[in-house]
Design a protein around this motif. Structure first.
Motif, PDB file in Angstrom:
ATOM      1  N   UNK A 161      59.831  13.523  74.438  1.00  0.00           N
ATOM      2  CA  UNK A 161      58.840  14.512  74.003  1.00  0.00           C
ATOM      3  C   UNK A 161      58.166  15.047  75.253  1.00  0.00           C
ATOM      4  N   UNK A 162      57.877  16.306  75.304  1.00  0.00           N
ATOM      5  CA  UNK A 162      57.217  16.887  76.460  1.00  0.00           C
ATOM      6  C   UNK A 162      57.210  18.384  76.360  1.00  0.00           C
ATOM      7  N   UNK A 163      56.487  18.923  75.376  1.00  0.00           N
ATOM      8  CA  UNK A 163      56.480  20.381  75.203  1.00  0.00           C
ATOM      9  C   UNK A 163      55.869  21.097  76.390  1.00  0.00           C
ATOM     10  N   UNK A 164      56.258  22.330  76.565  1.00  0.00           N
ATOM     11  CA  UNK A 164      55.760  23.129  77.684  1.00  0.00           C
ATOM     12  C   UNK A 164      54.247  23.277  77.634  1.00  0.00           C
ATOM     13  N   UNK A 165      53.683  23.356  76.419  1.00  0.00           N
ATOM     14  CA  UNK A 165      52.228  23.495  76.288  1.00  0.00           C
ATOM     15  C   UNK A 165      51.511  22.282  76.853  1.00  0.00           C
ATOM     16  N   UNK A 166      52.117  21.109  76.695  1.00  0.00           N
ATOM     17  CA  UNK A 166      51.508  19.896  77.243  1.00  0.00           C
ATOM     18  C   UNK A 166      51.582  19.907  78.767  1.00  0.00           C
ATOM     19  N   UNK A 167      52.750  20.221  79.302  1.00  0.00           N
ATOM     20  CA  UNK A 167      52.898  20.302  80.760  1.00  0.00           C
ATOM     21  C   UNK A 167      51.899  21.297  81.351  1.00  0.00           C
TER      22      UNK A 167
END
Length: 661
Positions: free
Chosen positions: A587-593
């Protein structure tokens, strides 16, 4: 540093009956047991009078060469645990062999082969000096959380490995033994530029490696670059350094786009280290006290160097083992017997050796909780760092004064593999990739029953990922609480009403040596079957295999935990960057990054905390992990142990620790 209420160290006097039949005797090697029995049979009462004459073998009878391996092994057993009577008997048995035979202490395994014996002290270690006396007269002995997995700075991520590393290695900063905050070690002077992006460190000129070589700034440059060239689970922490991530990617691709000298770490001279950051990092000194940022001695690693067909360098892990290992900490590693023990002796080359209180530290391996407890009760070890949960609960209820408890900087949780497809469900879409399924699984768990019936040490039910009380300015939304009806609705919305059609094959993975996780896996299986109508399997495997399966994301659900590595909320939130090797969830959506990147470049503390709050909220609501409870730390040590401190980070500073006689 704040700890949770009602987690204060227990100080009420009471005892425990060690003859209780519920506590099994430790397993013993049958050959060693027979030898010990024969030795005792030949003892006469008068032999005990020899105690005064054999005090010189306080640490056990020296390993005798001349072709008698059986006696060598018996001497180790008796020297460590059988007491003075056994030592005297052994002296009588081997007296005829001693004359003319050189003695040496047994060394550790030399290629990681379990049970293999090798001999020798760490390269360049010197004979103990009498100029500066230690307060302890014998080595401090303890049983760690488990056996060592690795002492390679690139690869380590488990607590037991870090404990030993803090004893044998040191960085620019170390941990204060009282507060556990970062304090200067090899750095004697630190300056920061006005924009907070360039840090300059002056090194301690008297600092040396255990072979007598000076510790140079170039040793840090070498070590940090190698962390990027052969990245491990903590490589992402180096991305705060200018061009570090770009160099890691370029080195892997071997495209030459970014060179080693482009990375923002350089040594203008032997005693000066300059670090250029991409953005200000207010917690940099905390990072520098963490083992991945320690230096390494390149010359001693050279014999273990290999280069692949693309020119990429790597080093075999044997460089971390005696007799090759070169250390720069308070102690030097002199023996490593896989599955049995590690021996560390006071490093006479260490710059602050006058404040090293013990002549040595010995880590004893015993993975049987009851056997380890009996070793502690029999005073074969001074500290039991990881107490079996059933034993700990019993002692906690009895208010044993030698059981020390403190609130912890860690959280126990499930990690969920969020990939669209996983190996356990070939040809079937992974239901865990659906956030509605993950929410259903979370809401179907009564966490109160976990802390009341399984852990039972006063743990706090987790409402969020980050442990409470440490970062009051980080305010995130909580995870979905226990609510069976809402859980059923979420599962039905995902296409599995009352669990119908939910694919078989989802498995809860855990390390089988952990009895708490064994019970927890069964509890979760029952909760999901009862509350959601779905069936999952449970699978316990040995620790190293479990670690490999989780790290390689070859699982569906796994029981894991996370202790913060430094005192900043990013130690929790950075774990779930899409680029982090510690992110086991897929898991690691762009919004989180993006949130994490904005927080990293935000100089205003309040705005930074707001961004990190949003990042934690994403974890708490999208649930790539399902937090269950926040840890407490507990351990046993005897009343004559000095300098040992229980703390929220579960770390140990061995320099002030010793055993008072």
């Amino acid at each position: 540093m704040m700890t949770q209420p009602n987690m204060m160290t227990q100080q009420i006097d009471t005892t425990i009956d060690t003859t209780d039949e519920s506590i099994d005797r430790p397993r013993r090697d049958s050959r060693w047991g027979r030898l010990t029995g024969r030795i005792r049979q030949i003892m006469s009462p008068g032999a005990r009078l020899l105690d005064l004459g054999v005090s010189v073998i306080e640490r056990g009878v020296s390993v005798i060469e001349c072709g008698t391996r059986v006696i060598e092994r018996s001497s180790r057993v008796i020297g460590r645990g059988a007491g003075v009577v056994g030592r005297v008997a052994m002296l009588a048995l081997v007296a005829g062999f001693v004359a003319g035979c050189p003695a040496k202490e047994s060394g550790g395994s030399d290629a990681g082969a379990a049970g293999a014996d090798a001999s020798g002290a760490a390269a360049g270690s010197s004979v103990a000096s009498t100029a500066e006396a230690t307060e302890g007269k014998r080595p401090f002995r303890f049983i760690n959380r488990g056996d060592i997995i690795t002492l390679d700075l690139n690869d380590m991520s488990y607590l037991q490995d870090f404990r030993v590393t803090y004893a044998i290695r040191e960085g620019l900063y170390t941990l204060d033994p009282e507060t556990f905050k970062a304090v200067p070690a090899l750095a004697v002077e630190t300056s920061v530029s006005d924009d907070k992006k360039t840090w300059t460190f002056k090194l301690r000129p008297e600092a040396k490696w255990s072979n007598g070589d000076p510790v140079r700034a170039g040793d840090f440059v070498f070590s940090w670059r190698y962390m990027l060239e052969a990245p491990g689970e903590y490589a992402y922490l180096f991305y705060y350094i200018k061009n570090a991530e770009a160099y890691e990617n370029s080195y892997r691709a071997q495209d030459g786009a970014v060179k080693a000298e482009d990375v923002g770490v350089r040594a203008p001279d032997d005693l000066t280290l300059v670090v250029e950051l991409t953005n200000p990092v207010p917690f940099l000194t905390d990072l520098l006290s963490f083992p991945p940022f320690y230096p390494r001695h390149a010359a001693s690693m050279e014999p273990f160097k290999s280069v692949d067909d693309k020119g990429r360098v790597s080093y075999k892990p044997e460089y971390t083992r005696p007799p090759a290992v070169v250390c720069n900490g308070p102690f030097v590693l002199t023996a490593w017997e896989a599955g049995r023990r590690l021996v560390m002796e006071r490093n006479e080359q260490y710059w602050d050796r006058a404040n090293v209180k013990s002549p040595g530290v010995e880590m004893v391996v015993n993975n049987d909780p009851q056997g380890a407890f009996i070793q502690y009760e029999q005073k074969q070890v001074d500290w039991l760092a990881d107490v079996g949960p059933d034993i700990a609960v019993r002692l906690f209820n009895q208010k044993r004064p030698d059981l020390h408890v403190a609130g912890a900087f860690g959280t126990a949780f499930m990690t969920l593999n969020c990939a669209e497809s996983i190996s356990e469900l070939p040809g079937v879409k992974n239901p865990l990739s659906d956030v509605r399924v993950r929410r259903a699984l979370s809401m179907a768990i009564d966490r109160t029953k976990i802390v009341q019936n399984i852990t039972r040490m006063g743990e706090q039910v987790a409402e969020r990922y980050i442990p409470p009380g440490f970062f009051p300015d980080v305010k995130s939304e909580p995870i979905p609480g226990f609510n069976v009806e809402n859980a059923k609705k979420e599962l039905a919305a995902a296409g599995f009403p009352n669990g119908q059609g939910f694919p078989r094959g989802i498995t809860i993975l855990y390390n089988a040596d952990n009895p708490t996780r064994t019970q927890l896996a069964q509890f979760l299986k029952a909760q999901w079957r009862t509350n959601l109508g779905i069936d999952v399997e449970v699978k316990g495997i040995e620790l190293k295999s479990y670690r490999n399966e989780v790290t390689s994301k070859n699982y569906s659900v796994a029981l894991v935990a996370w202790y913060g590595d430094y005192m900043d909320p990013s130690t929790f939130t950075d774990k779930y960057l899409s680029t982090s090797q510690n992110n086991d969830s897929n898991w690691g959506p762009a919004a989180y990054d993006d949130l994490i990147a904005r927080a990293a470049s935000e100089p205003d503390e309040a705005k930074r905390n707001a961004l990190l709050s949003q990042a934690e909220t994403m974890i708490n609501t999208e649930l790539p992990i399902i937090p269950m409870y926040h840890y407490v730390n507990y351990g046993l040590w005897h009343a004559n142990v000095r300098g040992l401190k229980m703390n929220a980070k579960q770390l140990t500073v061995f320099k002030p620790v010793y055993v008072a006689e």
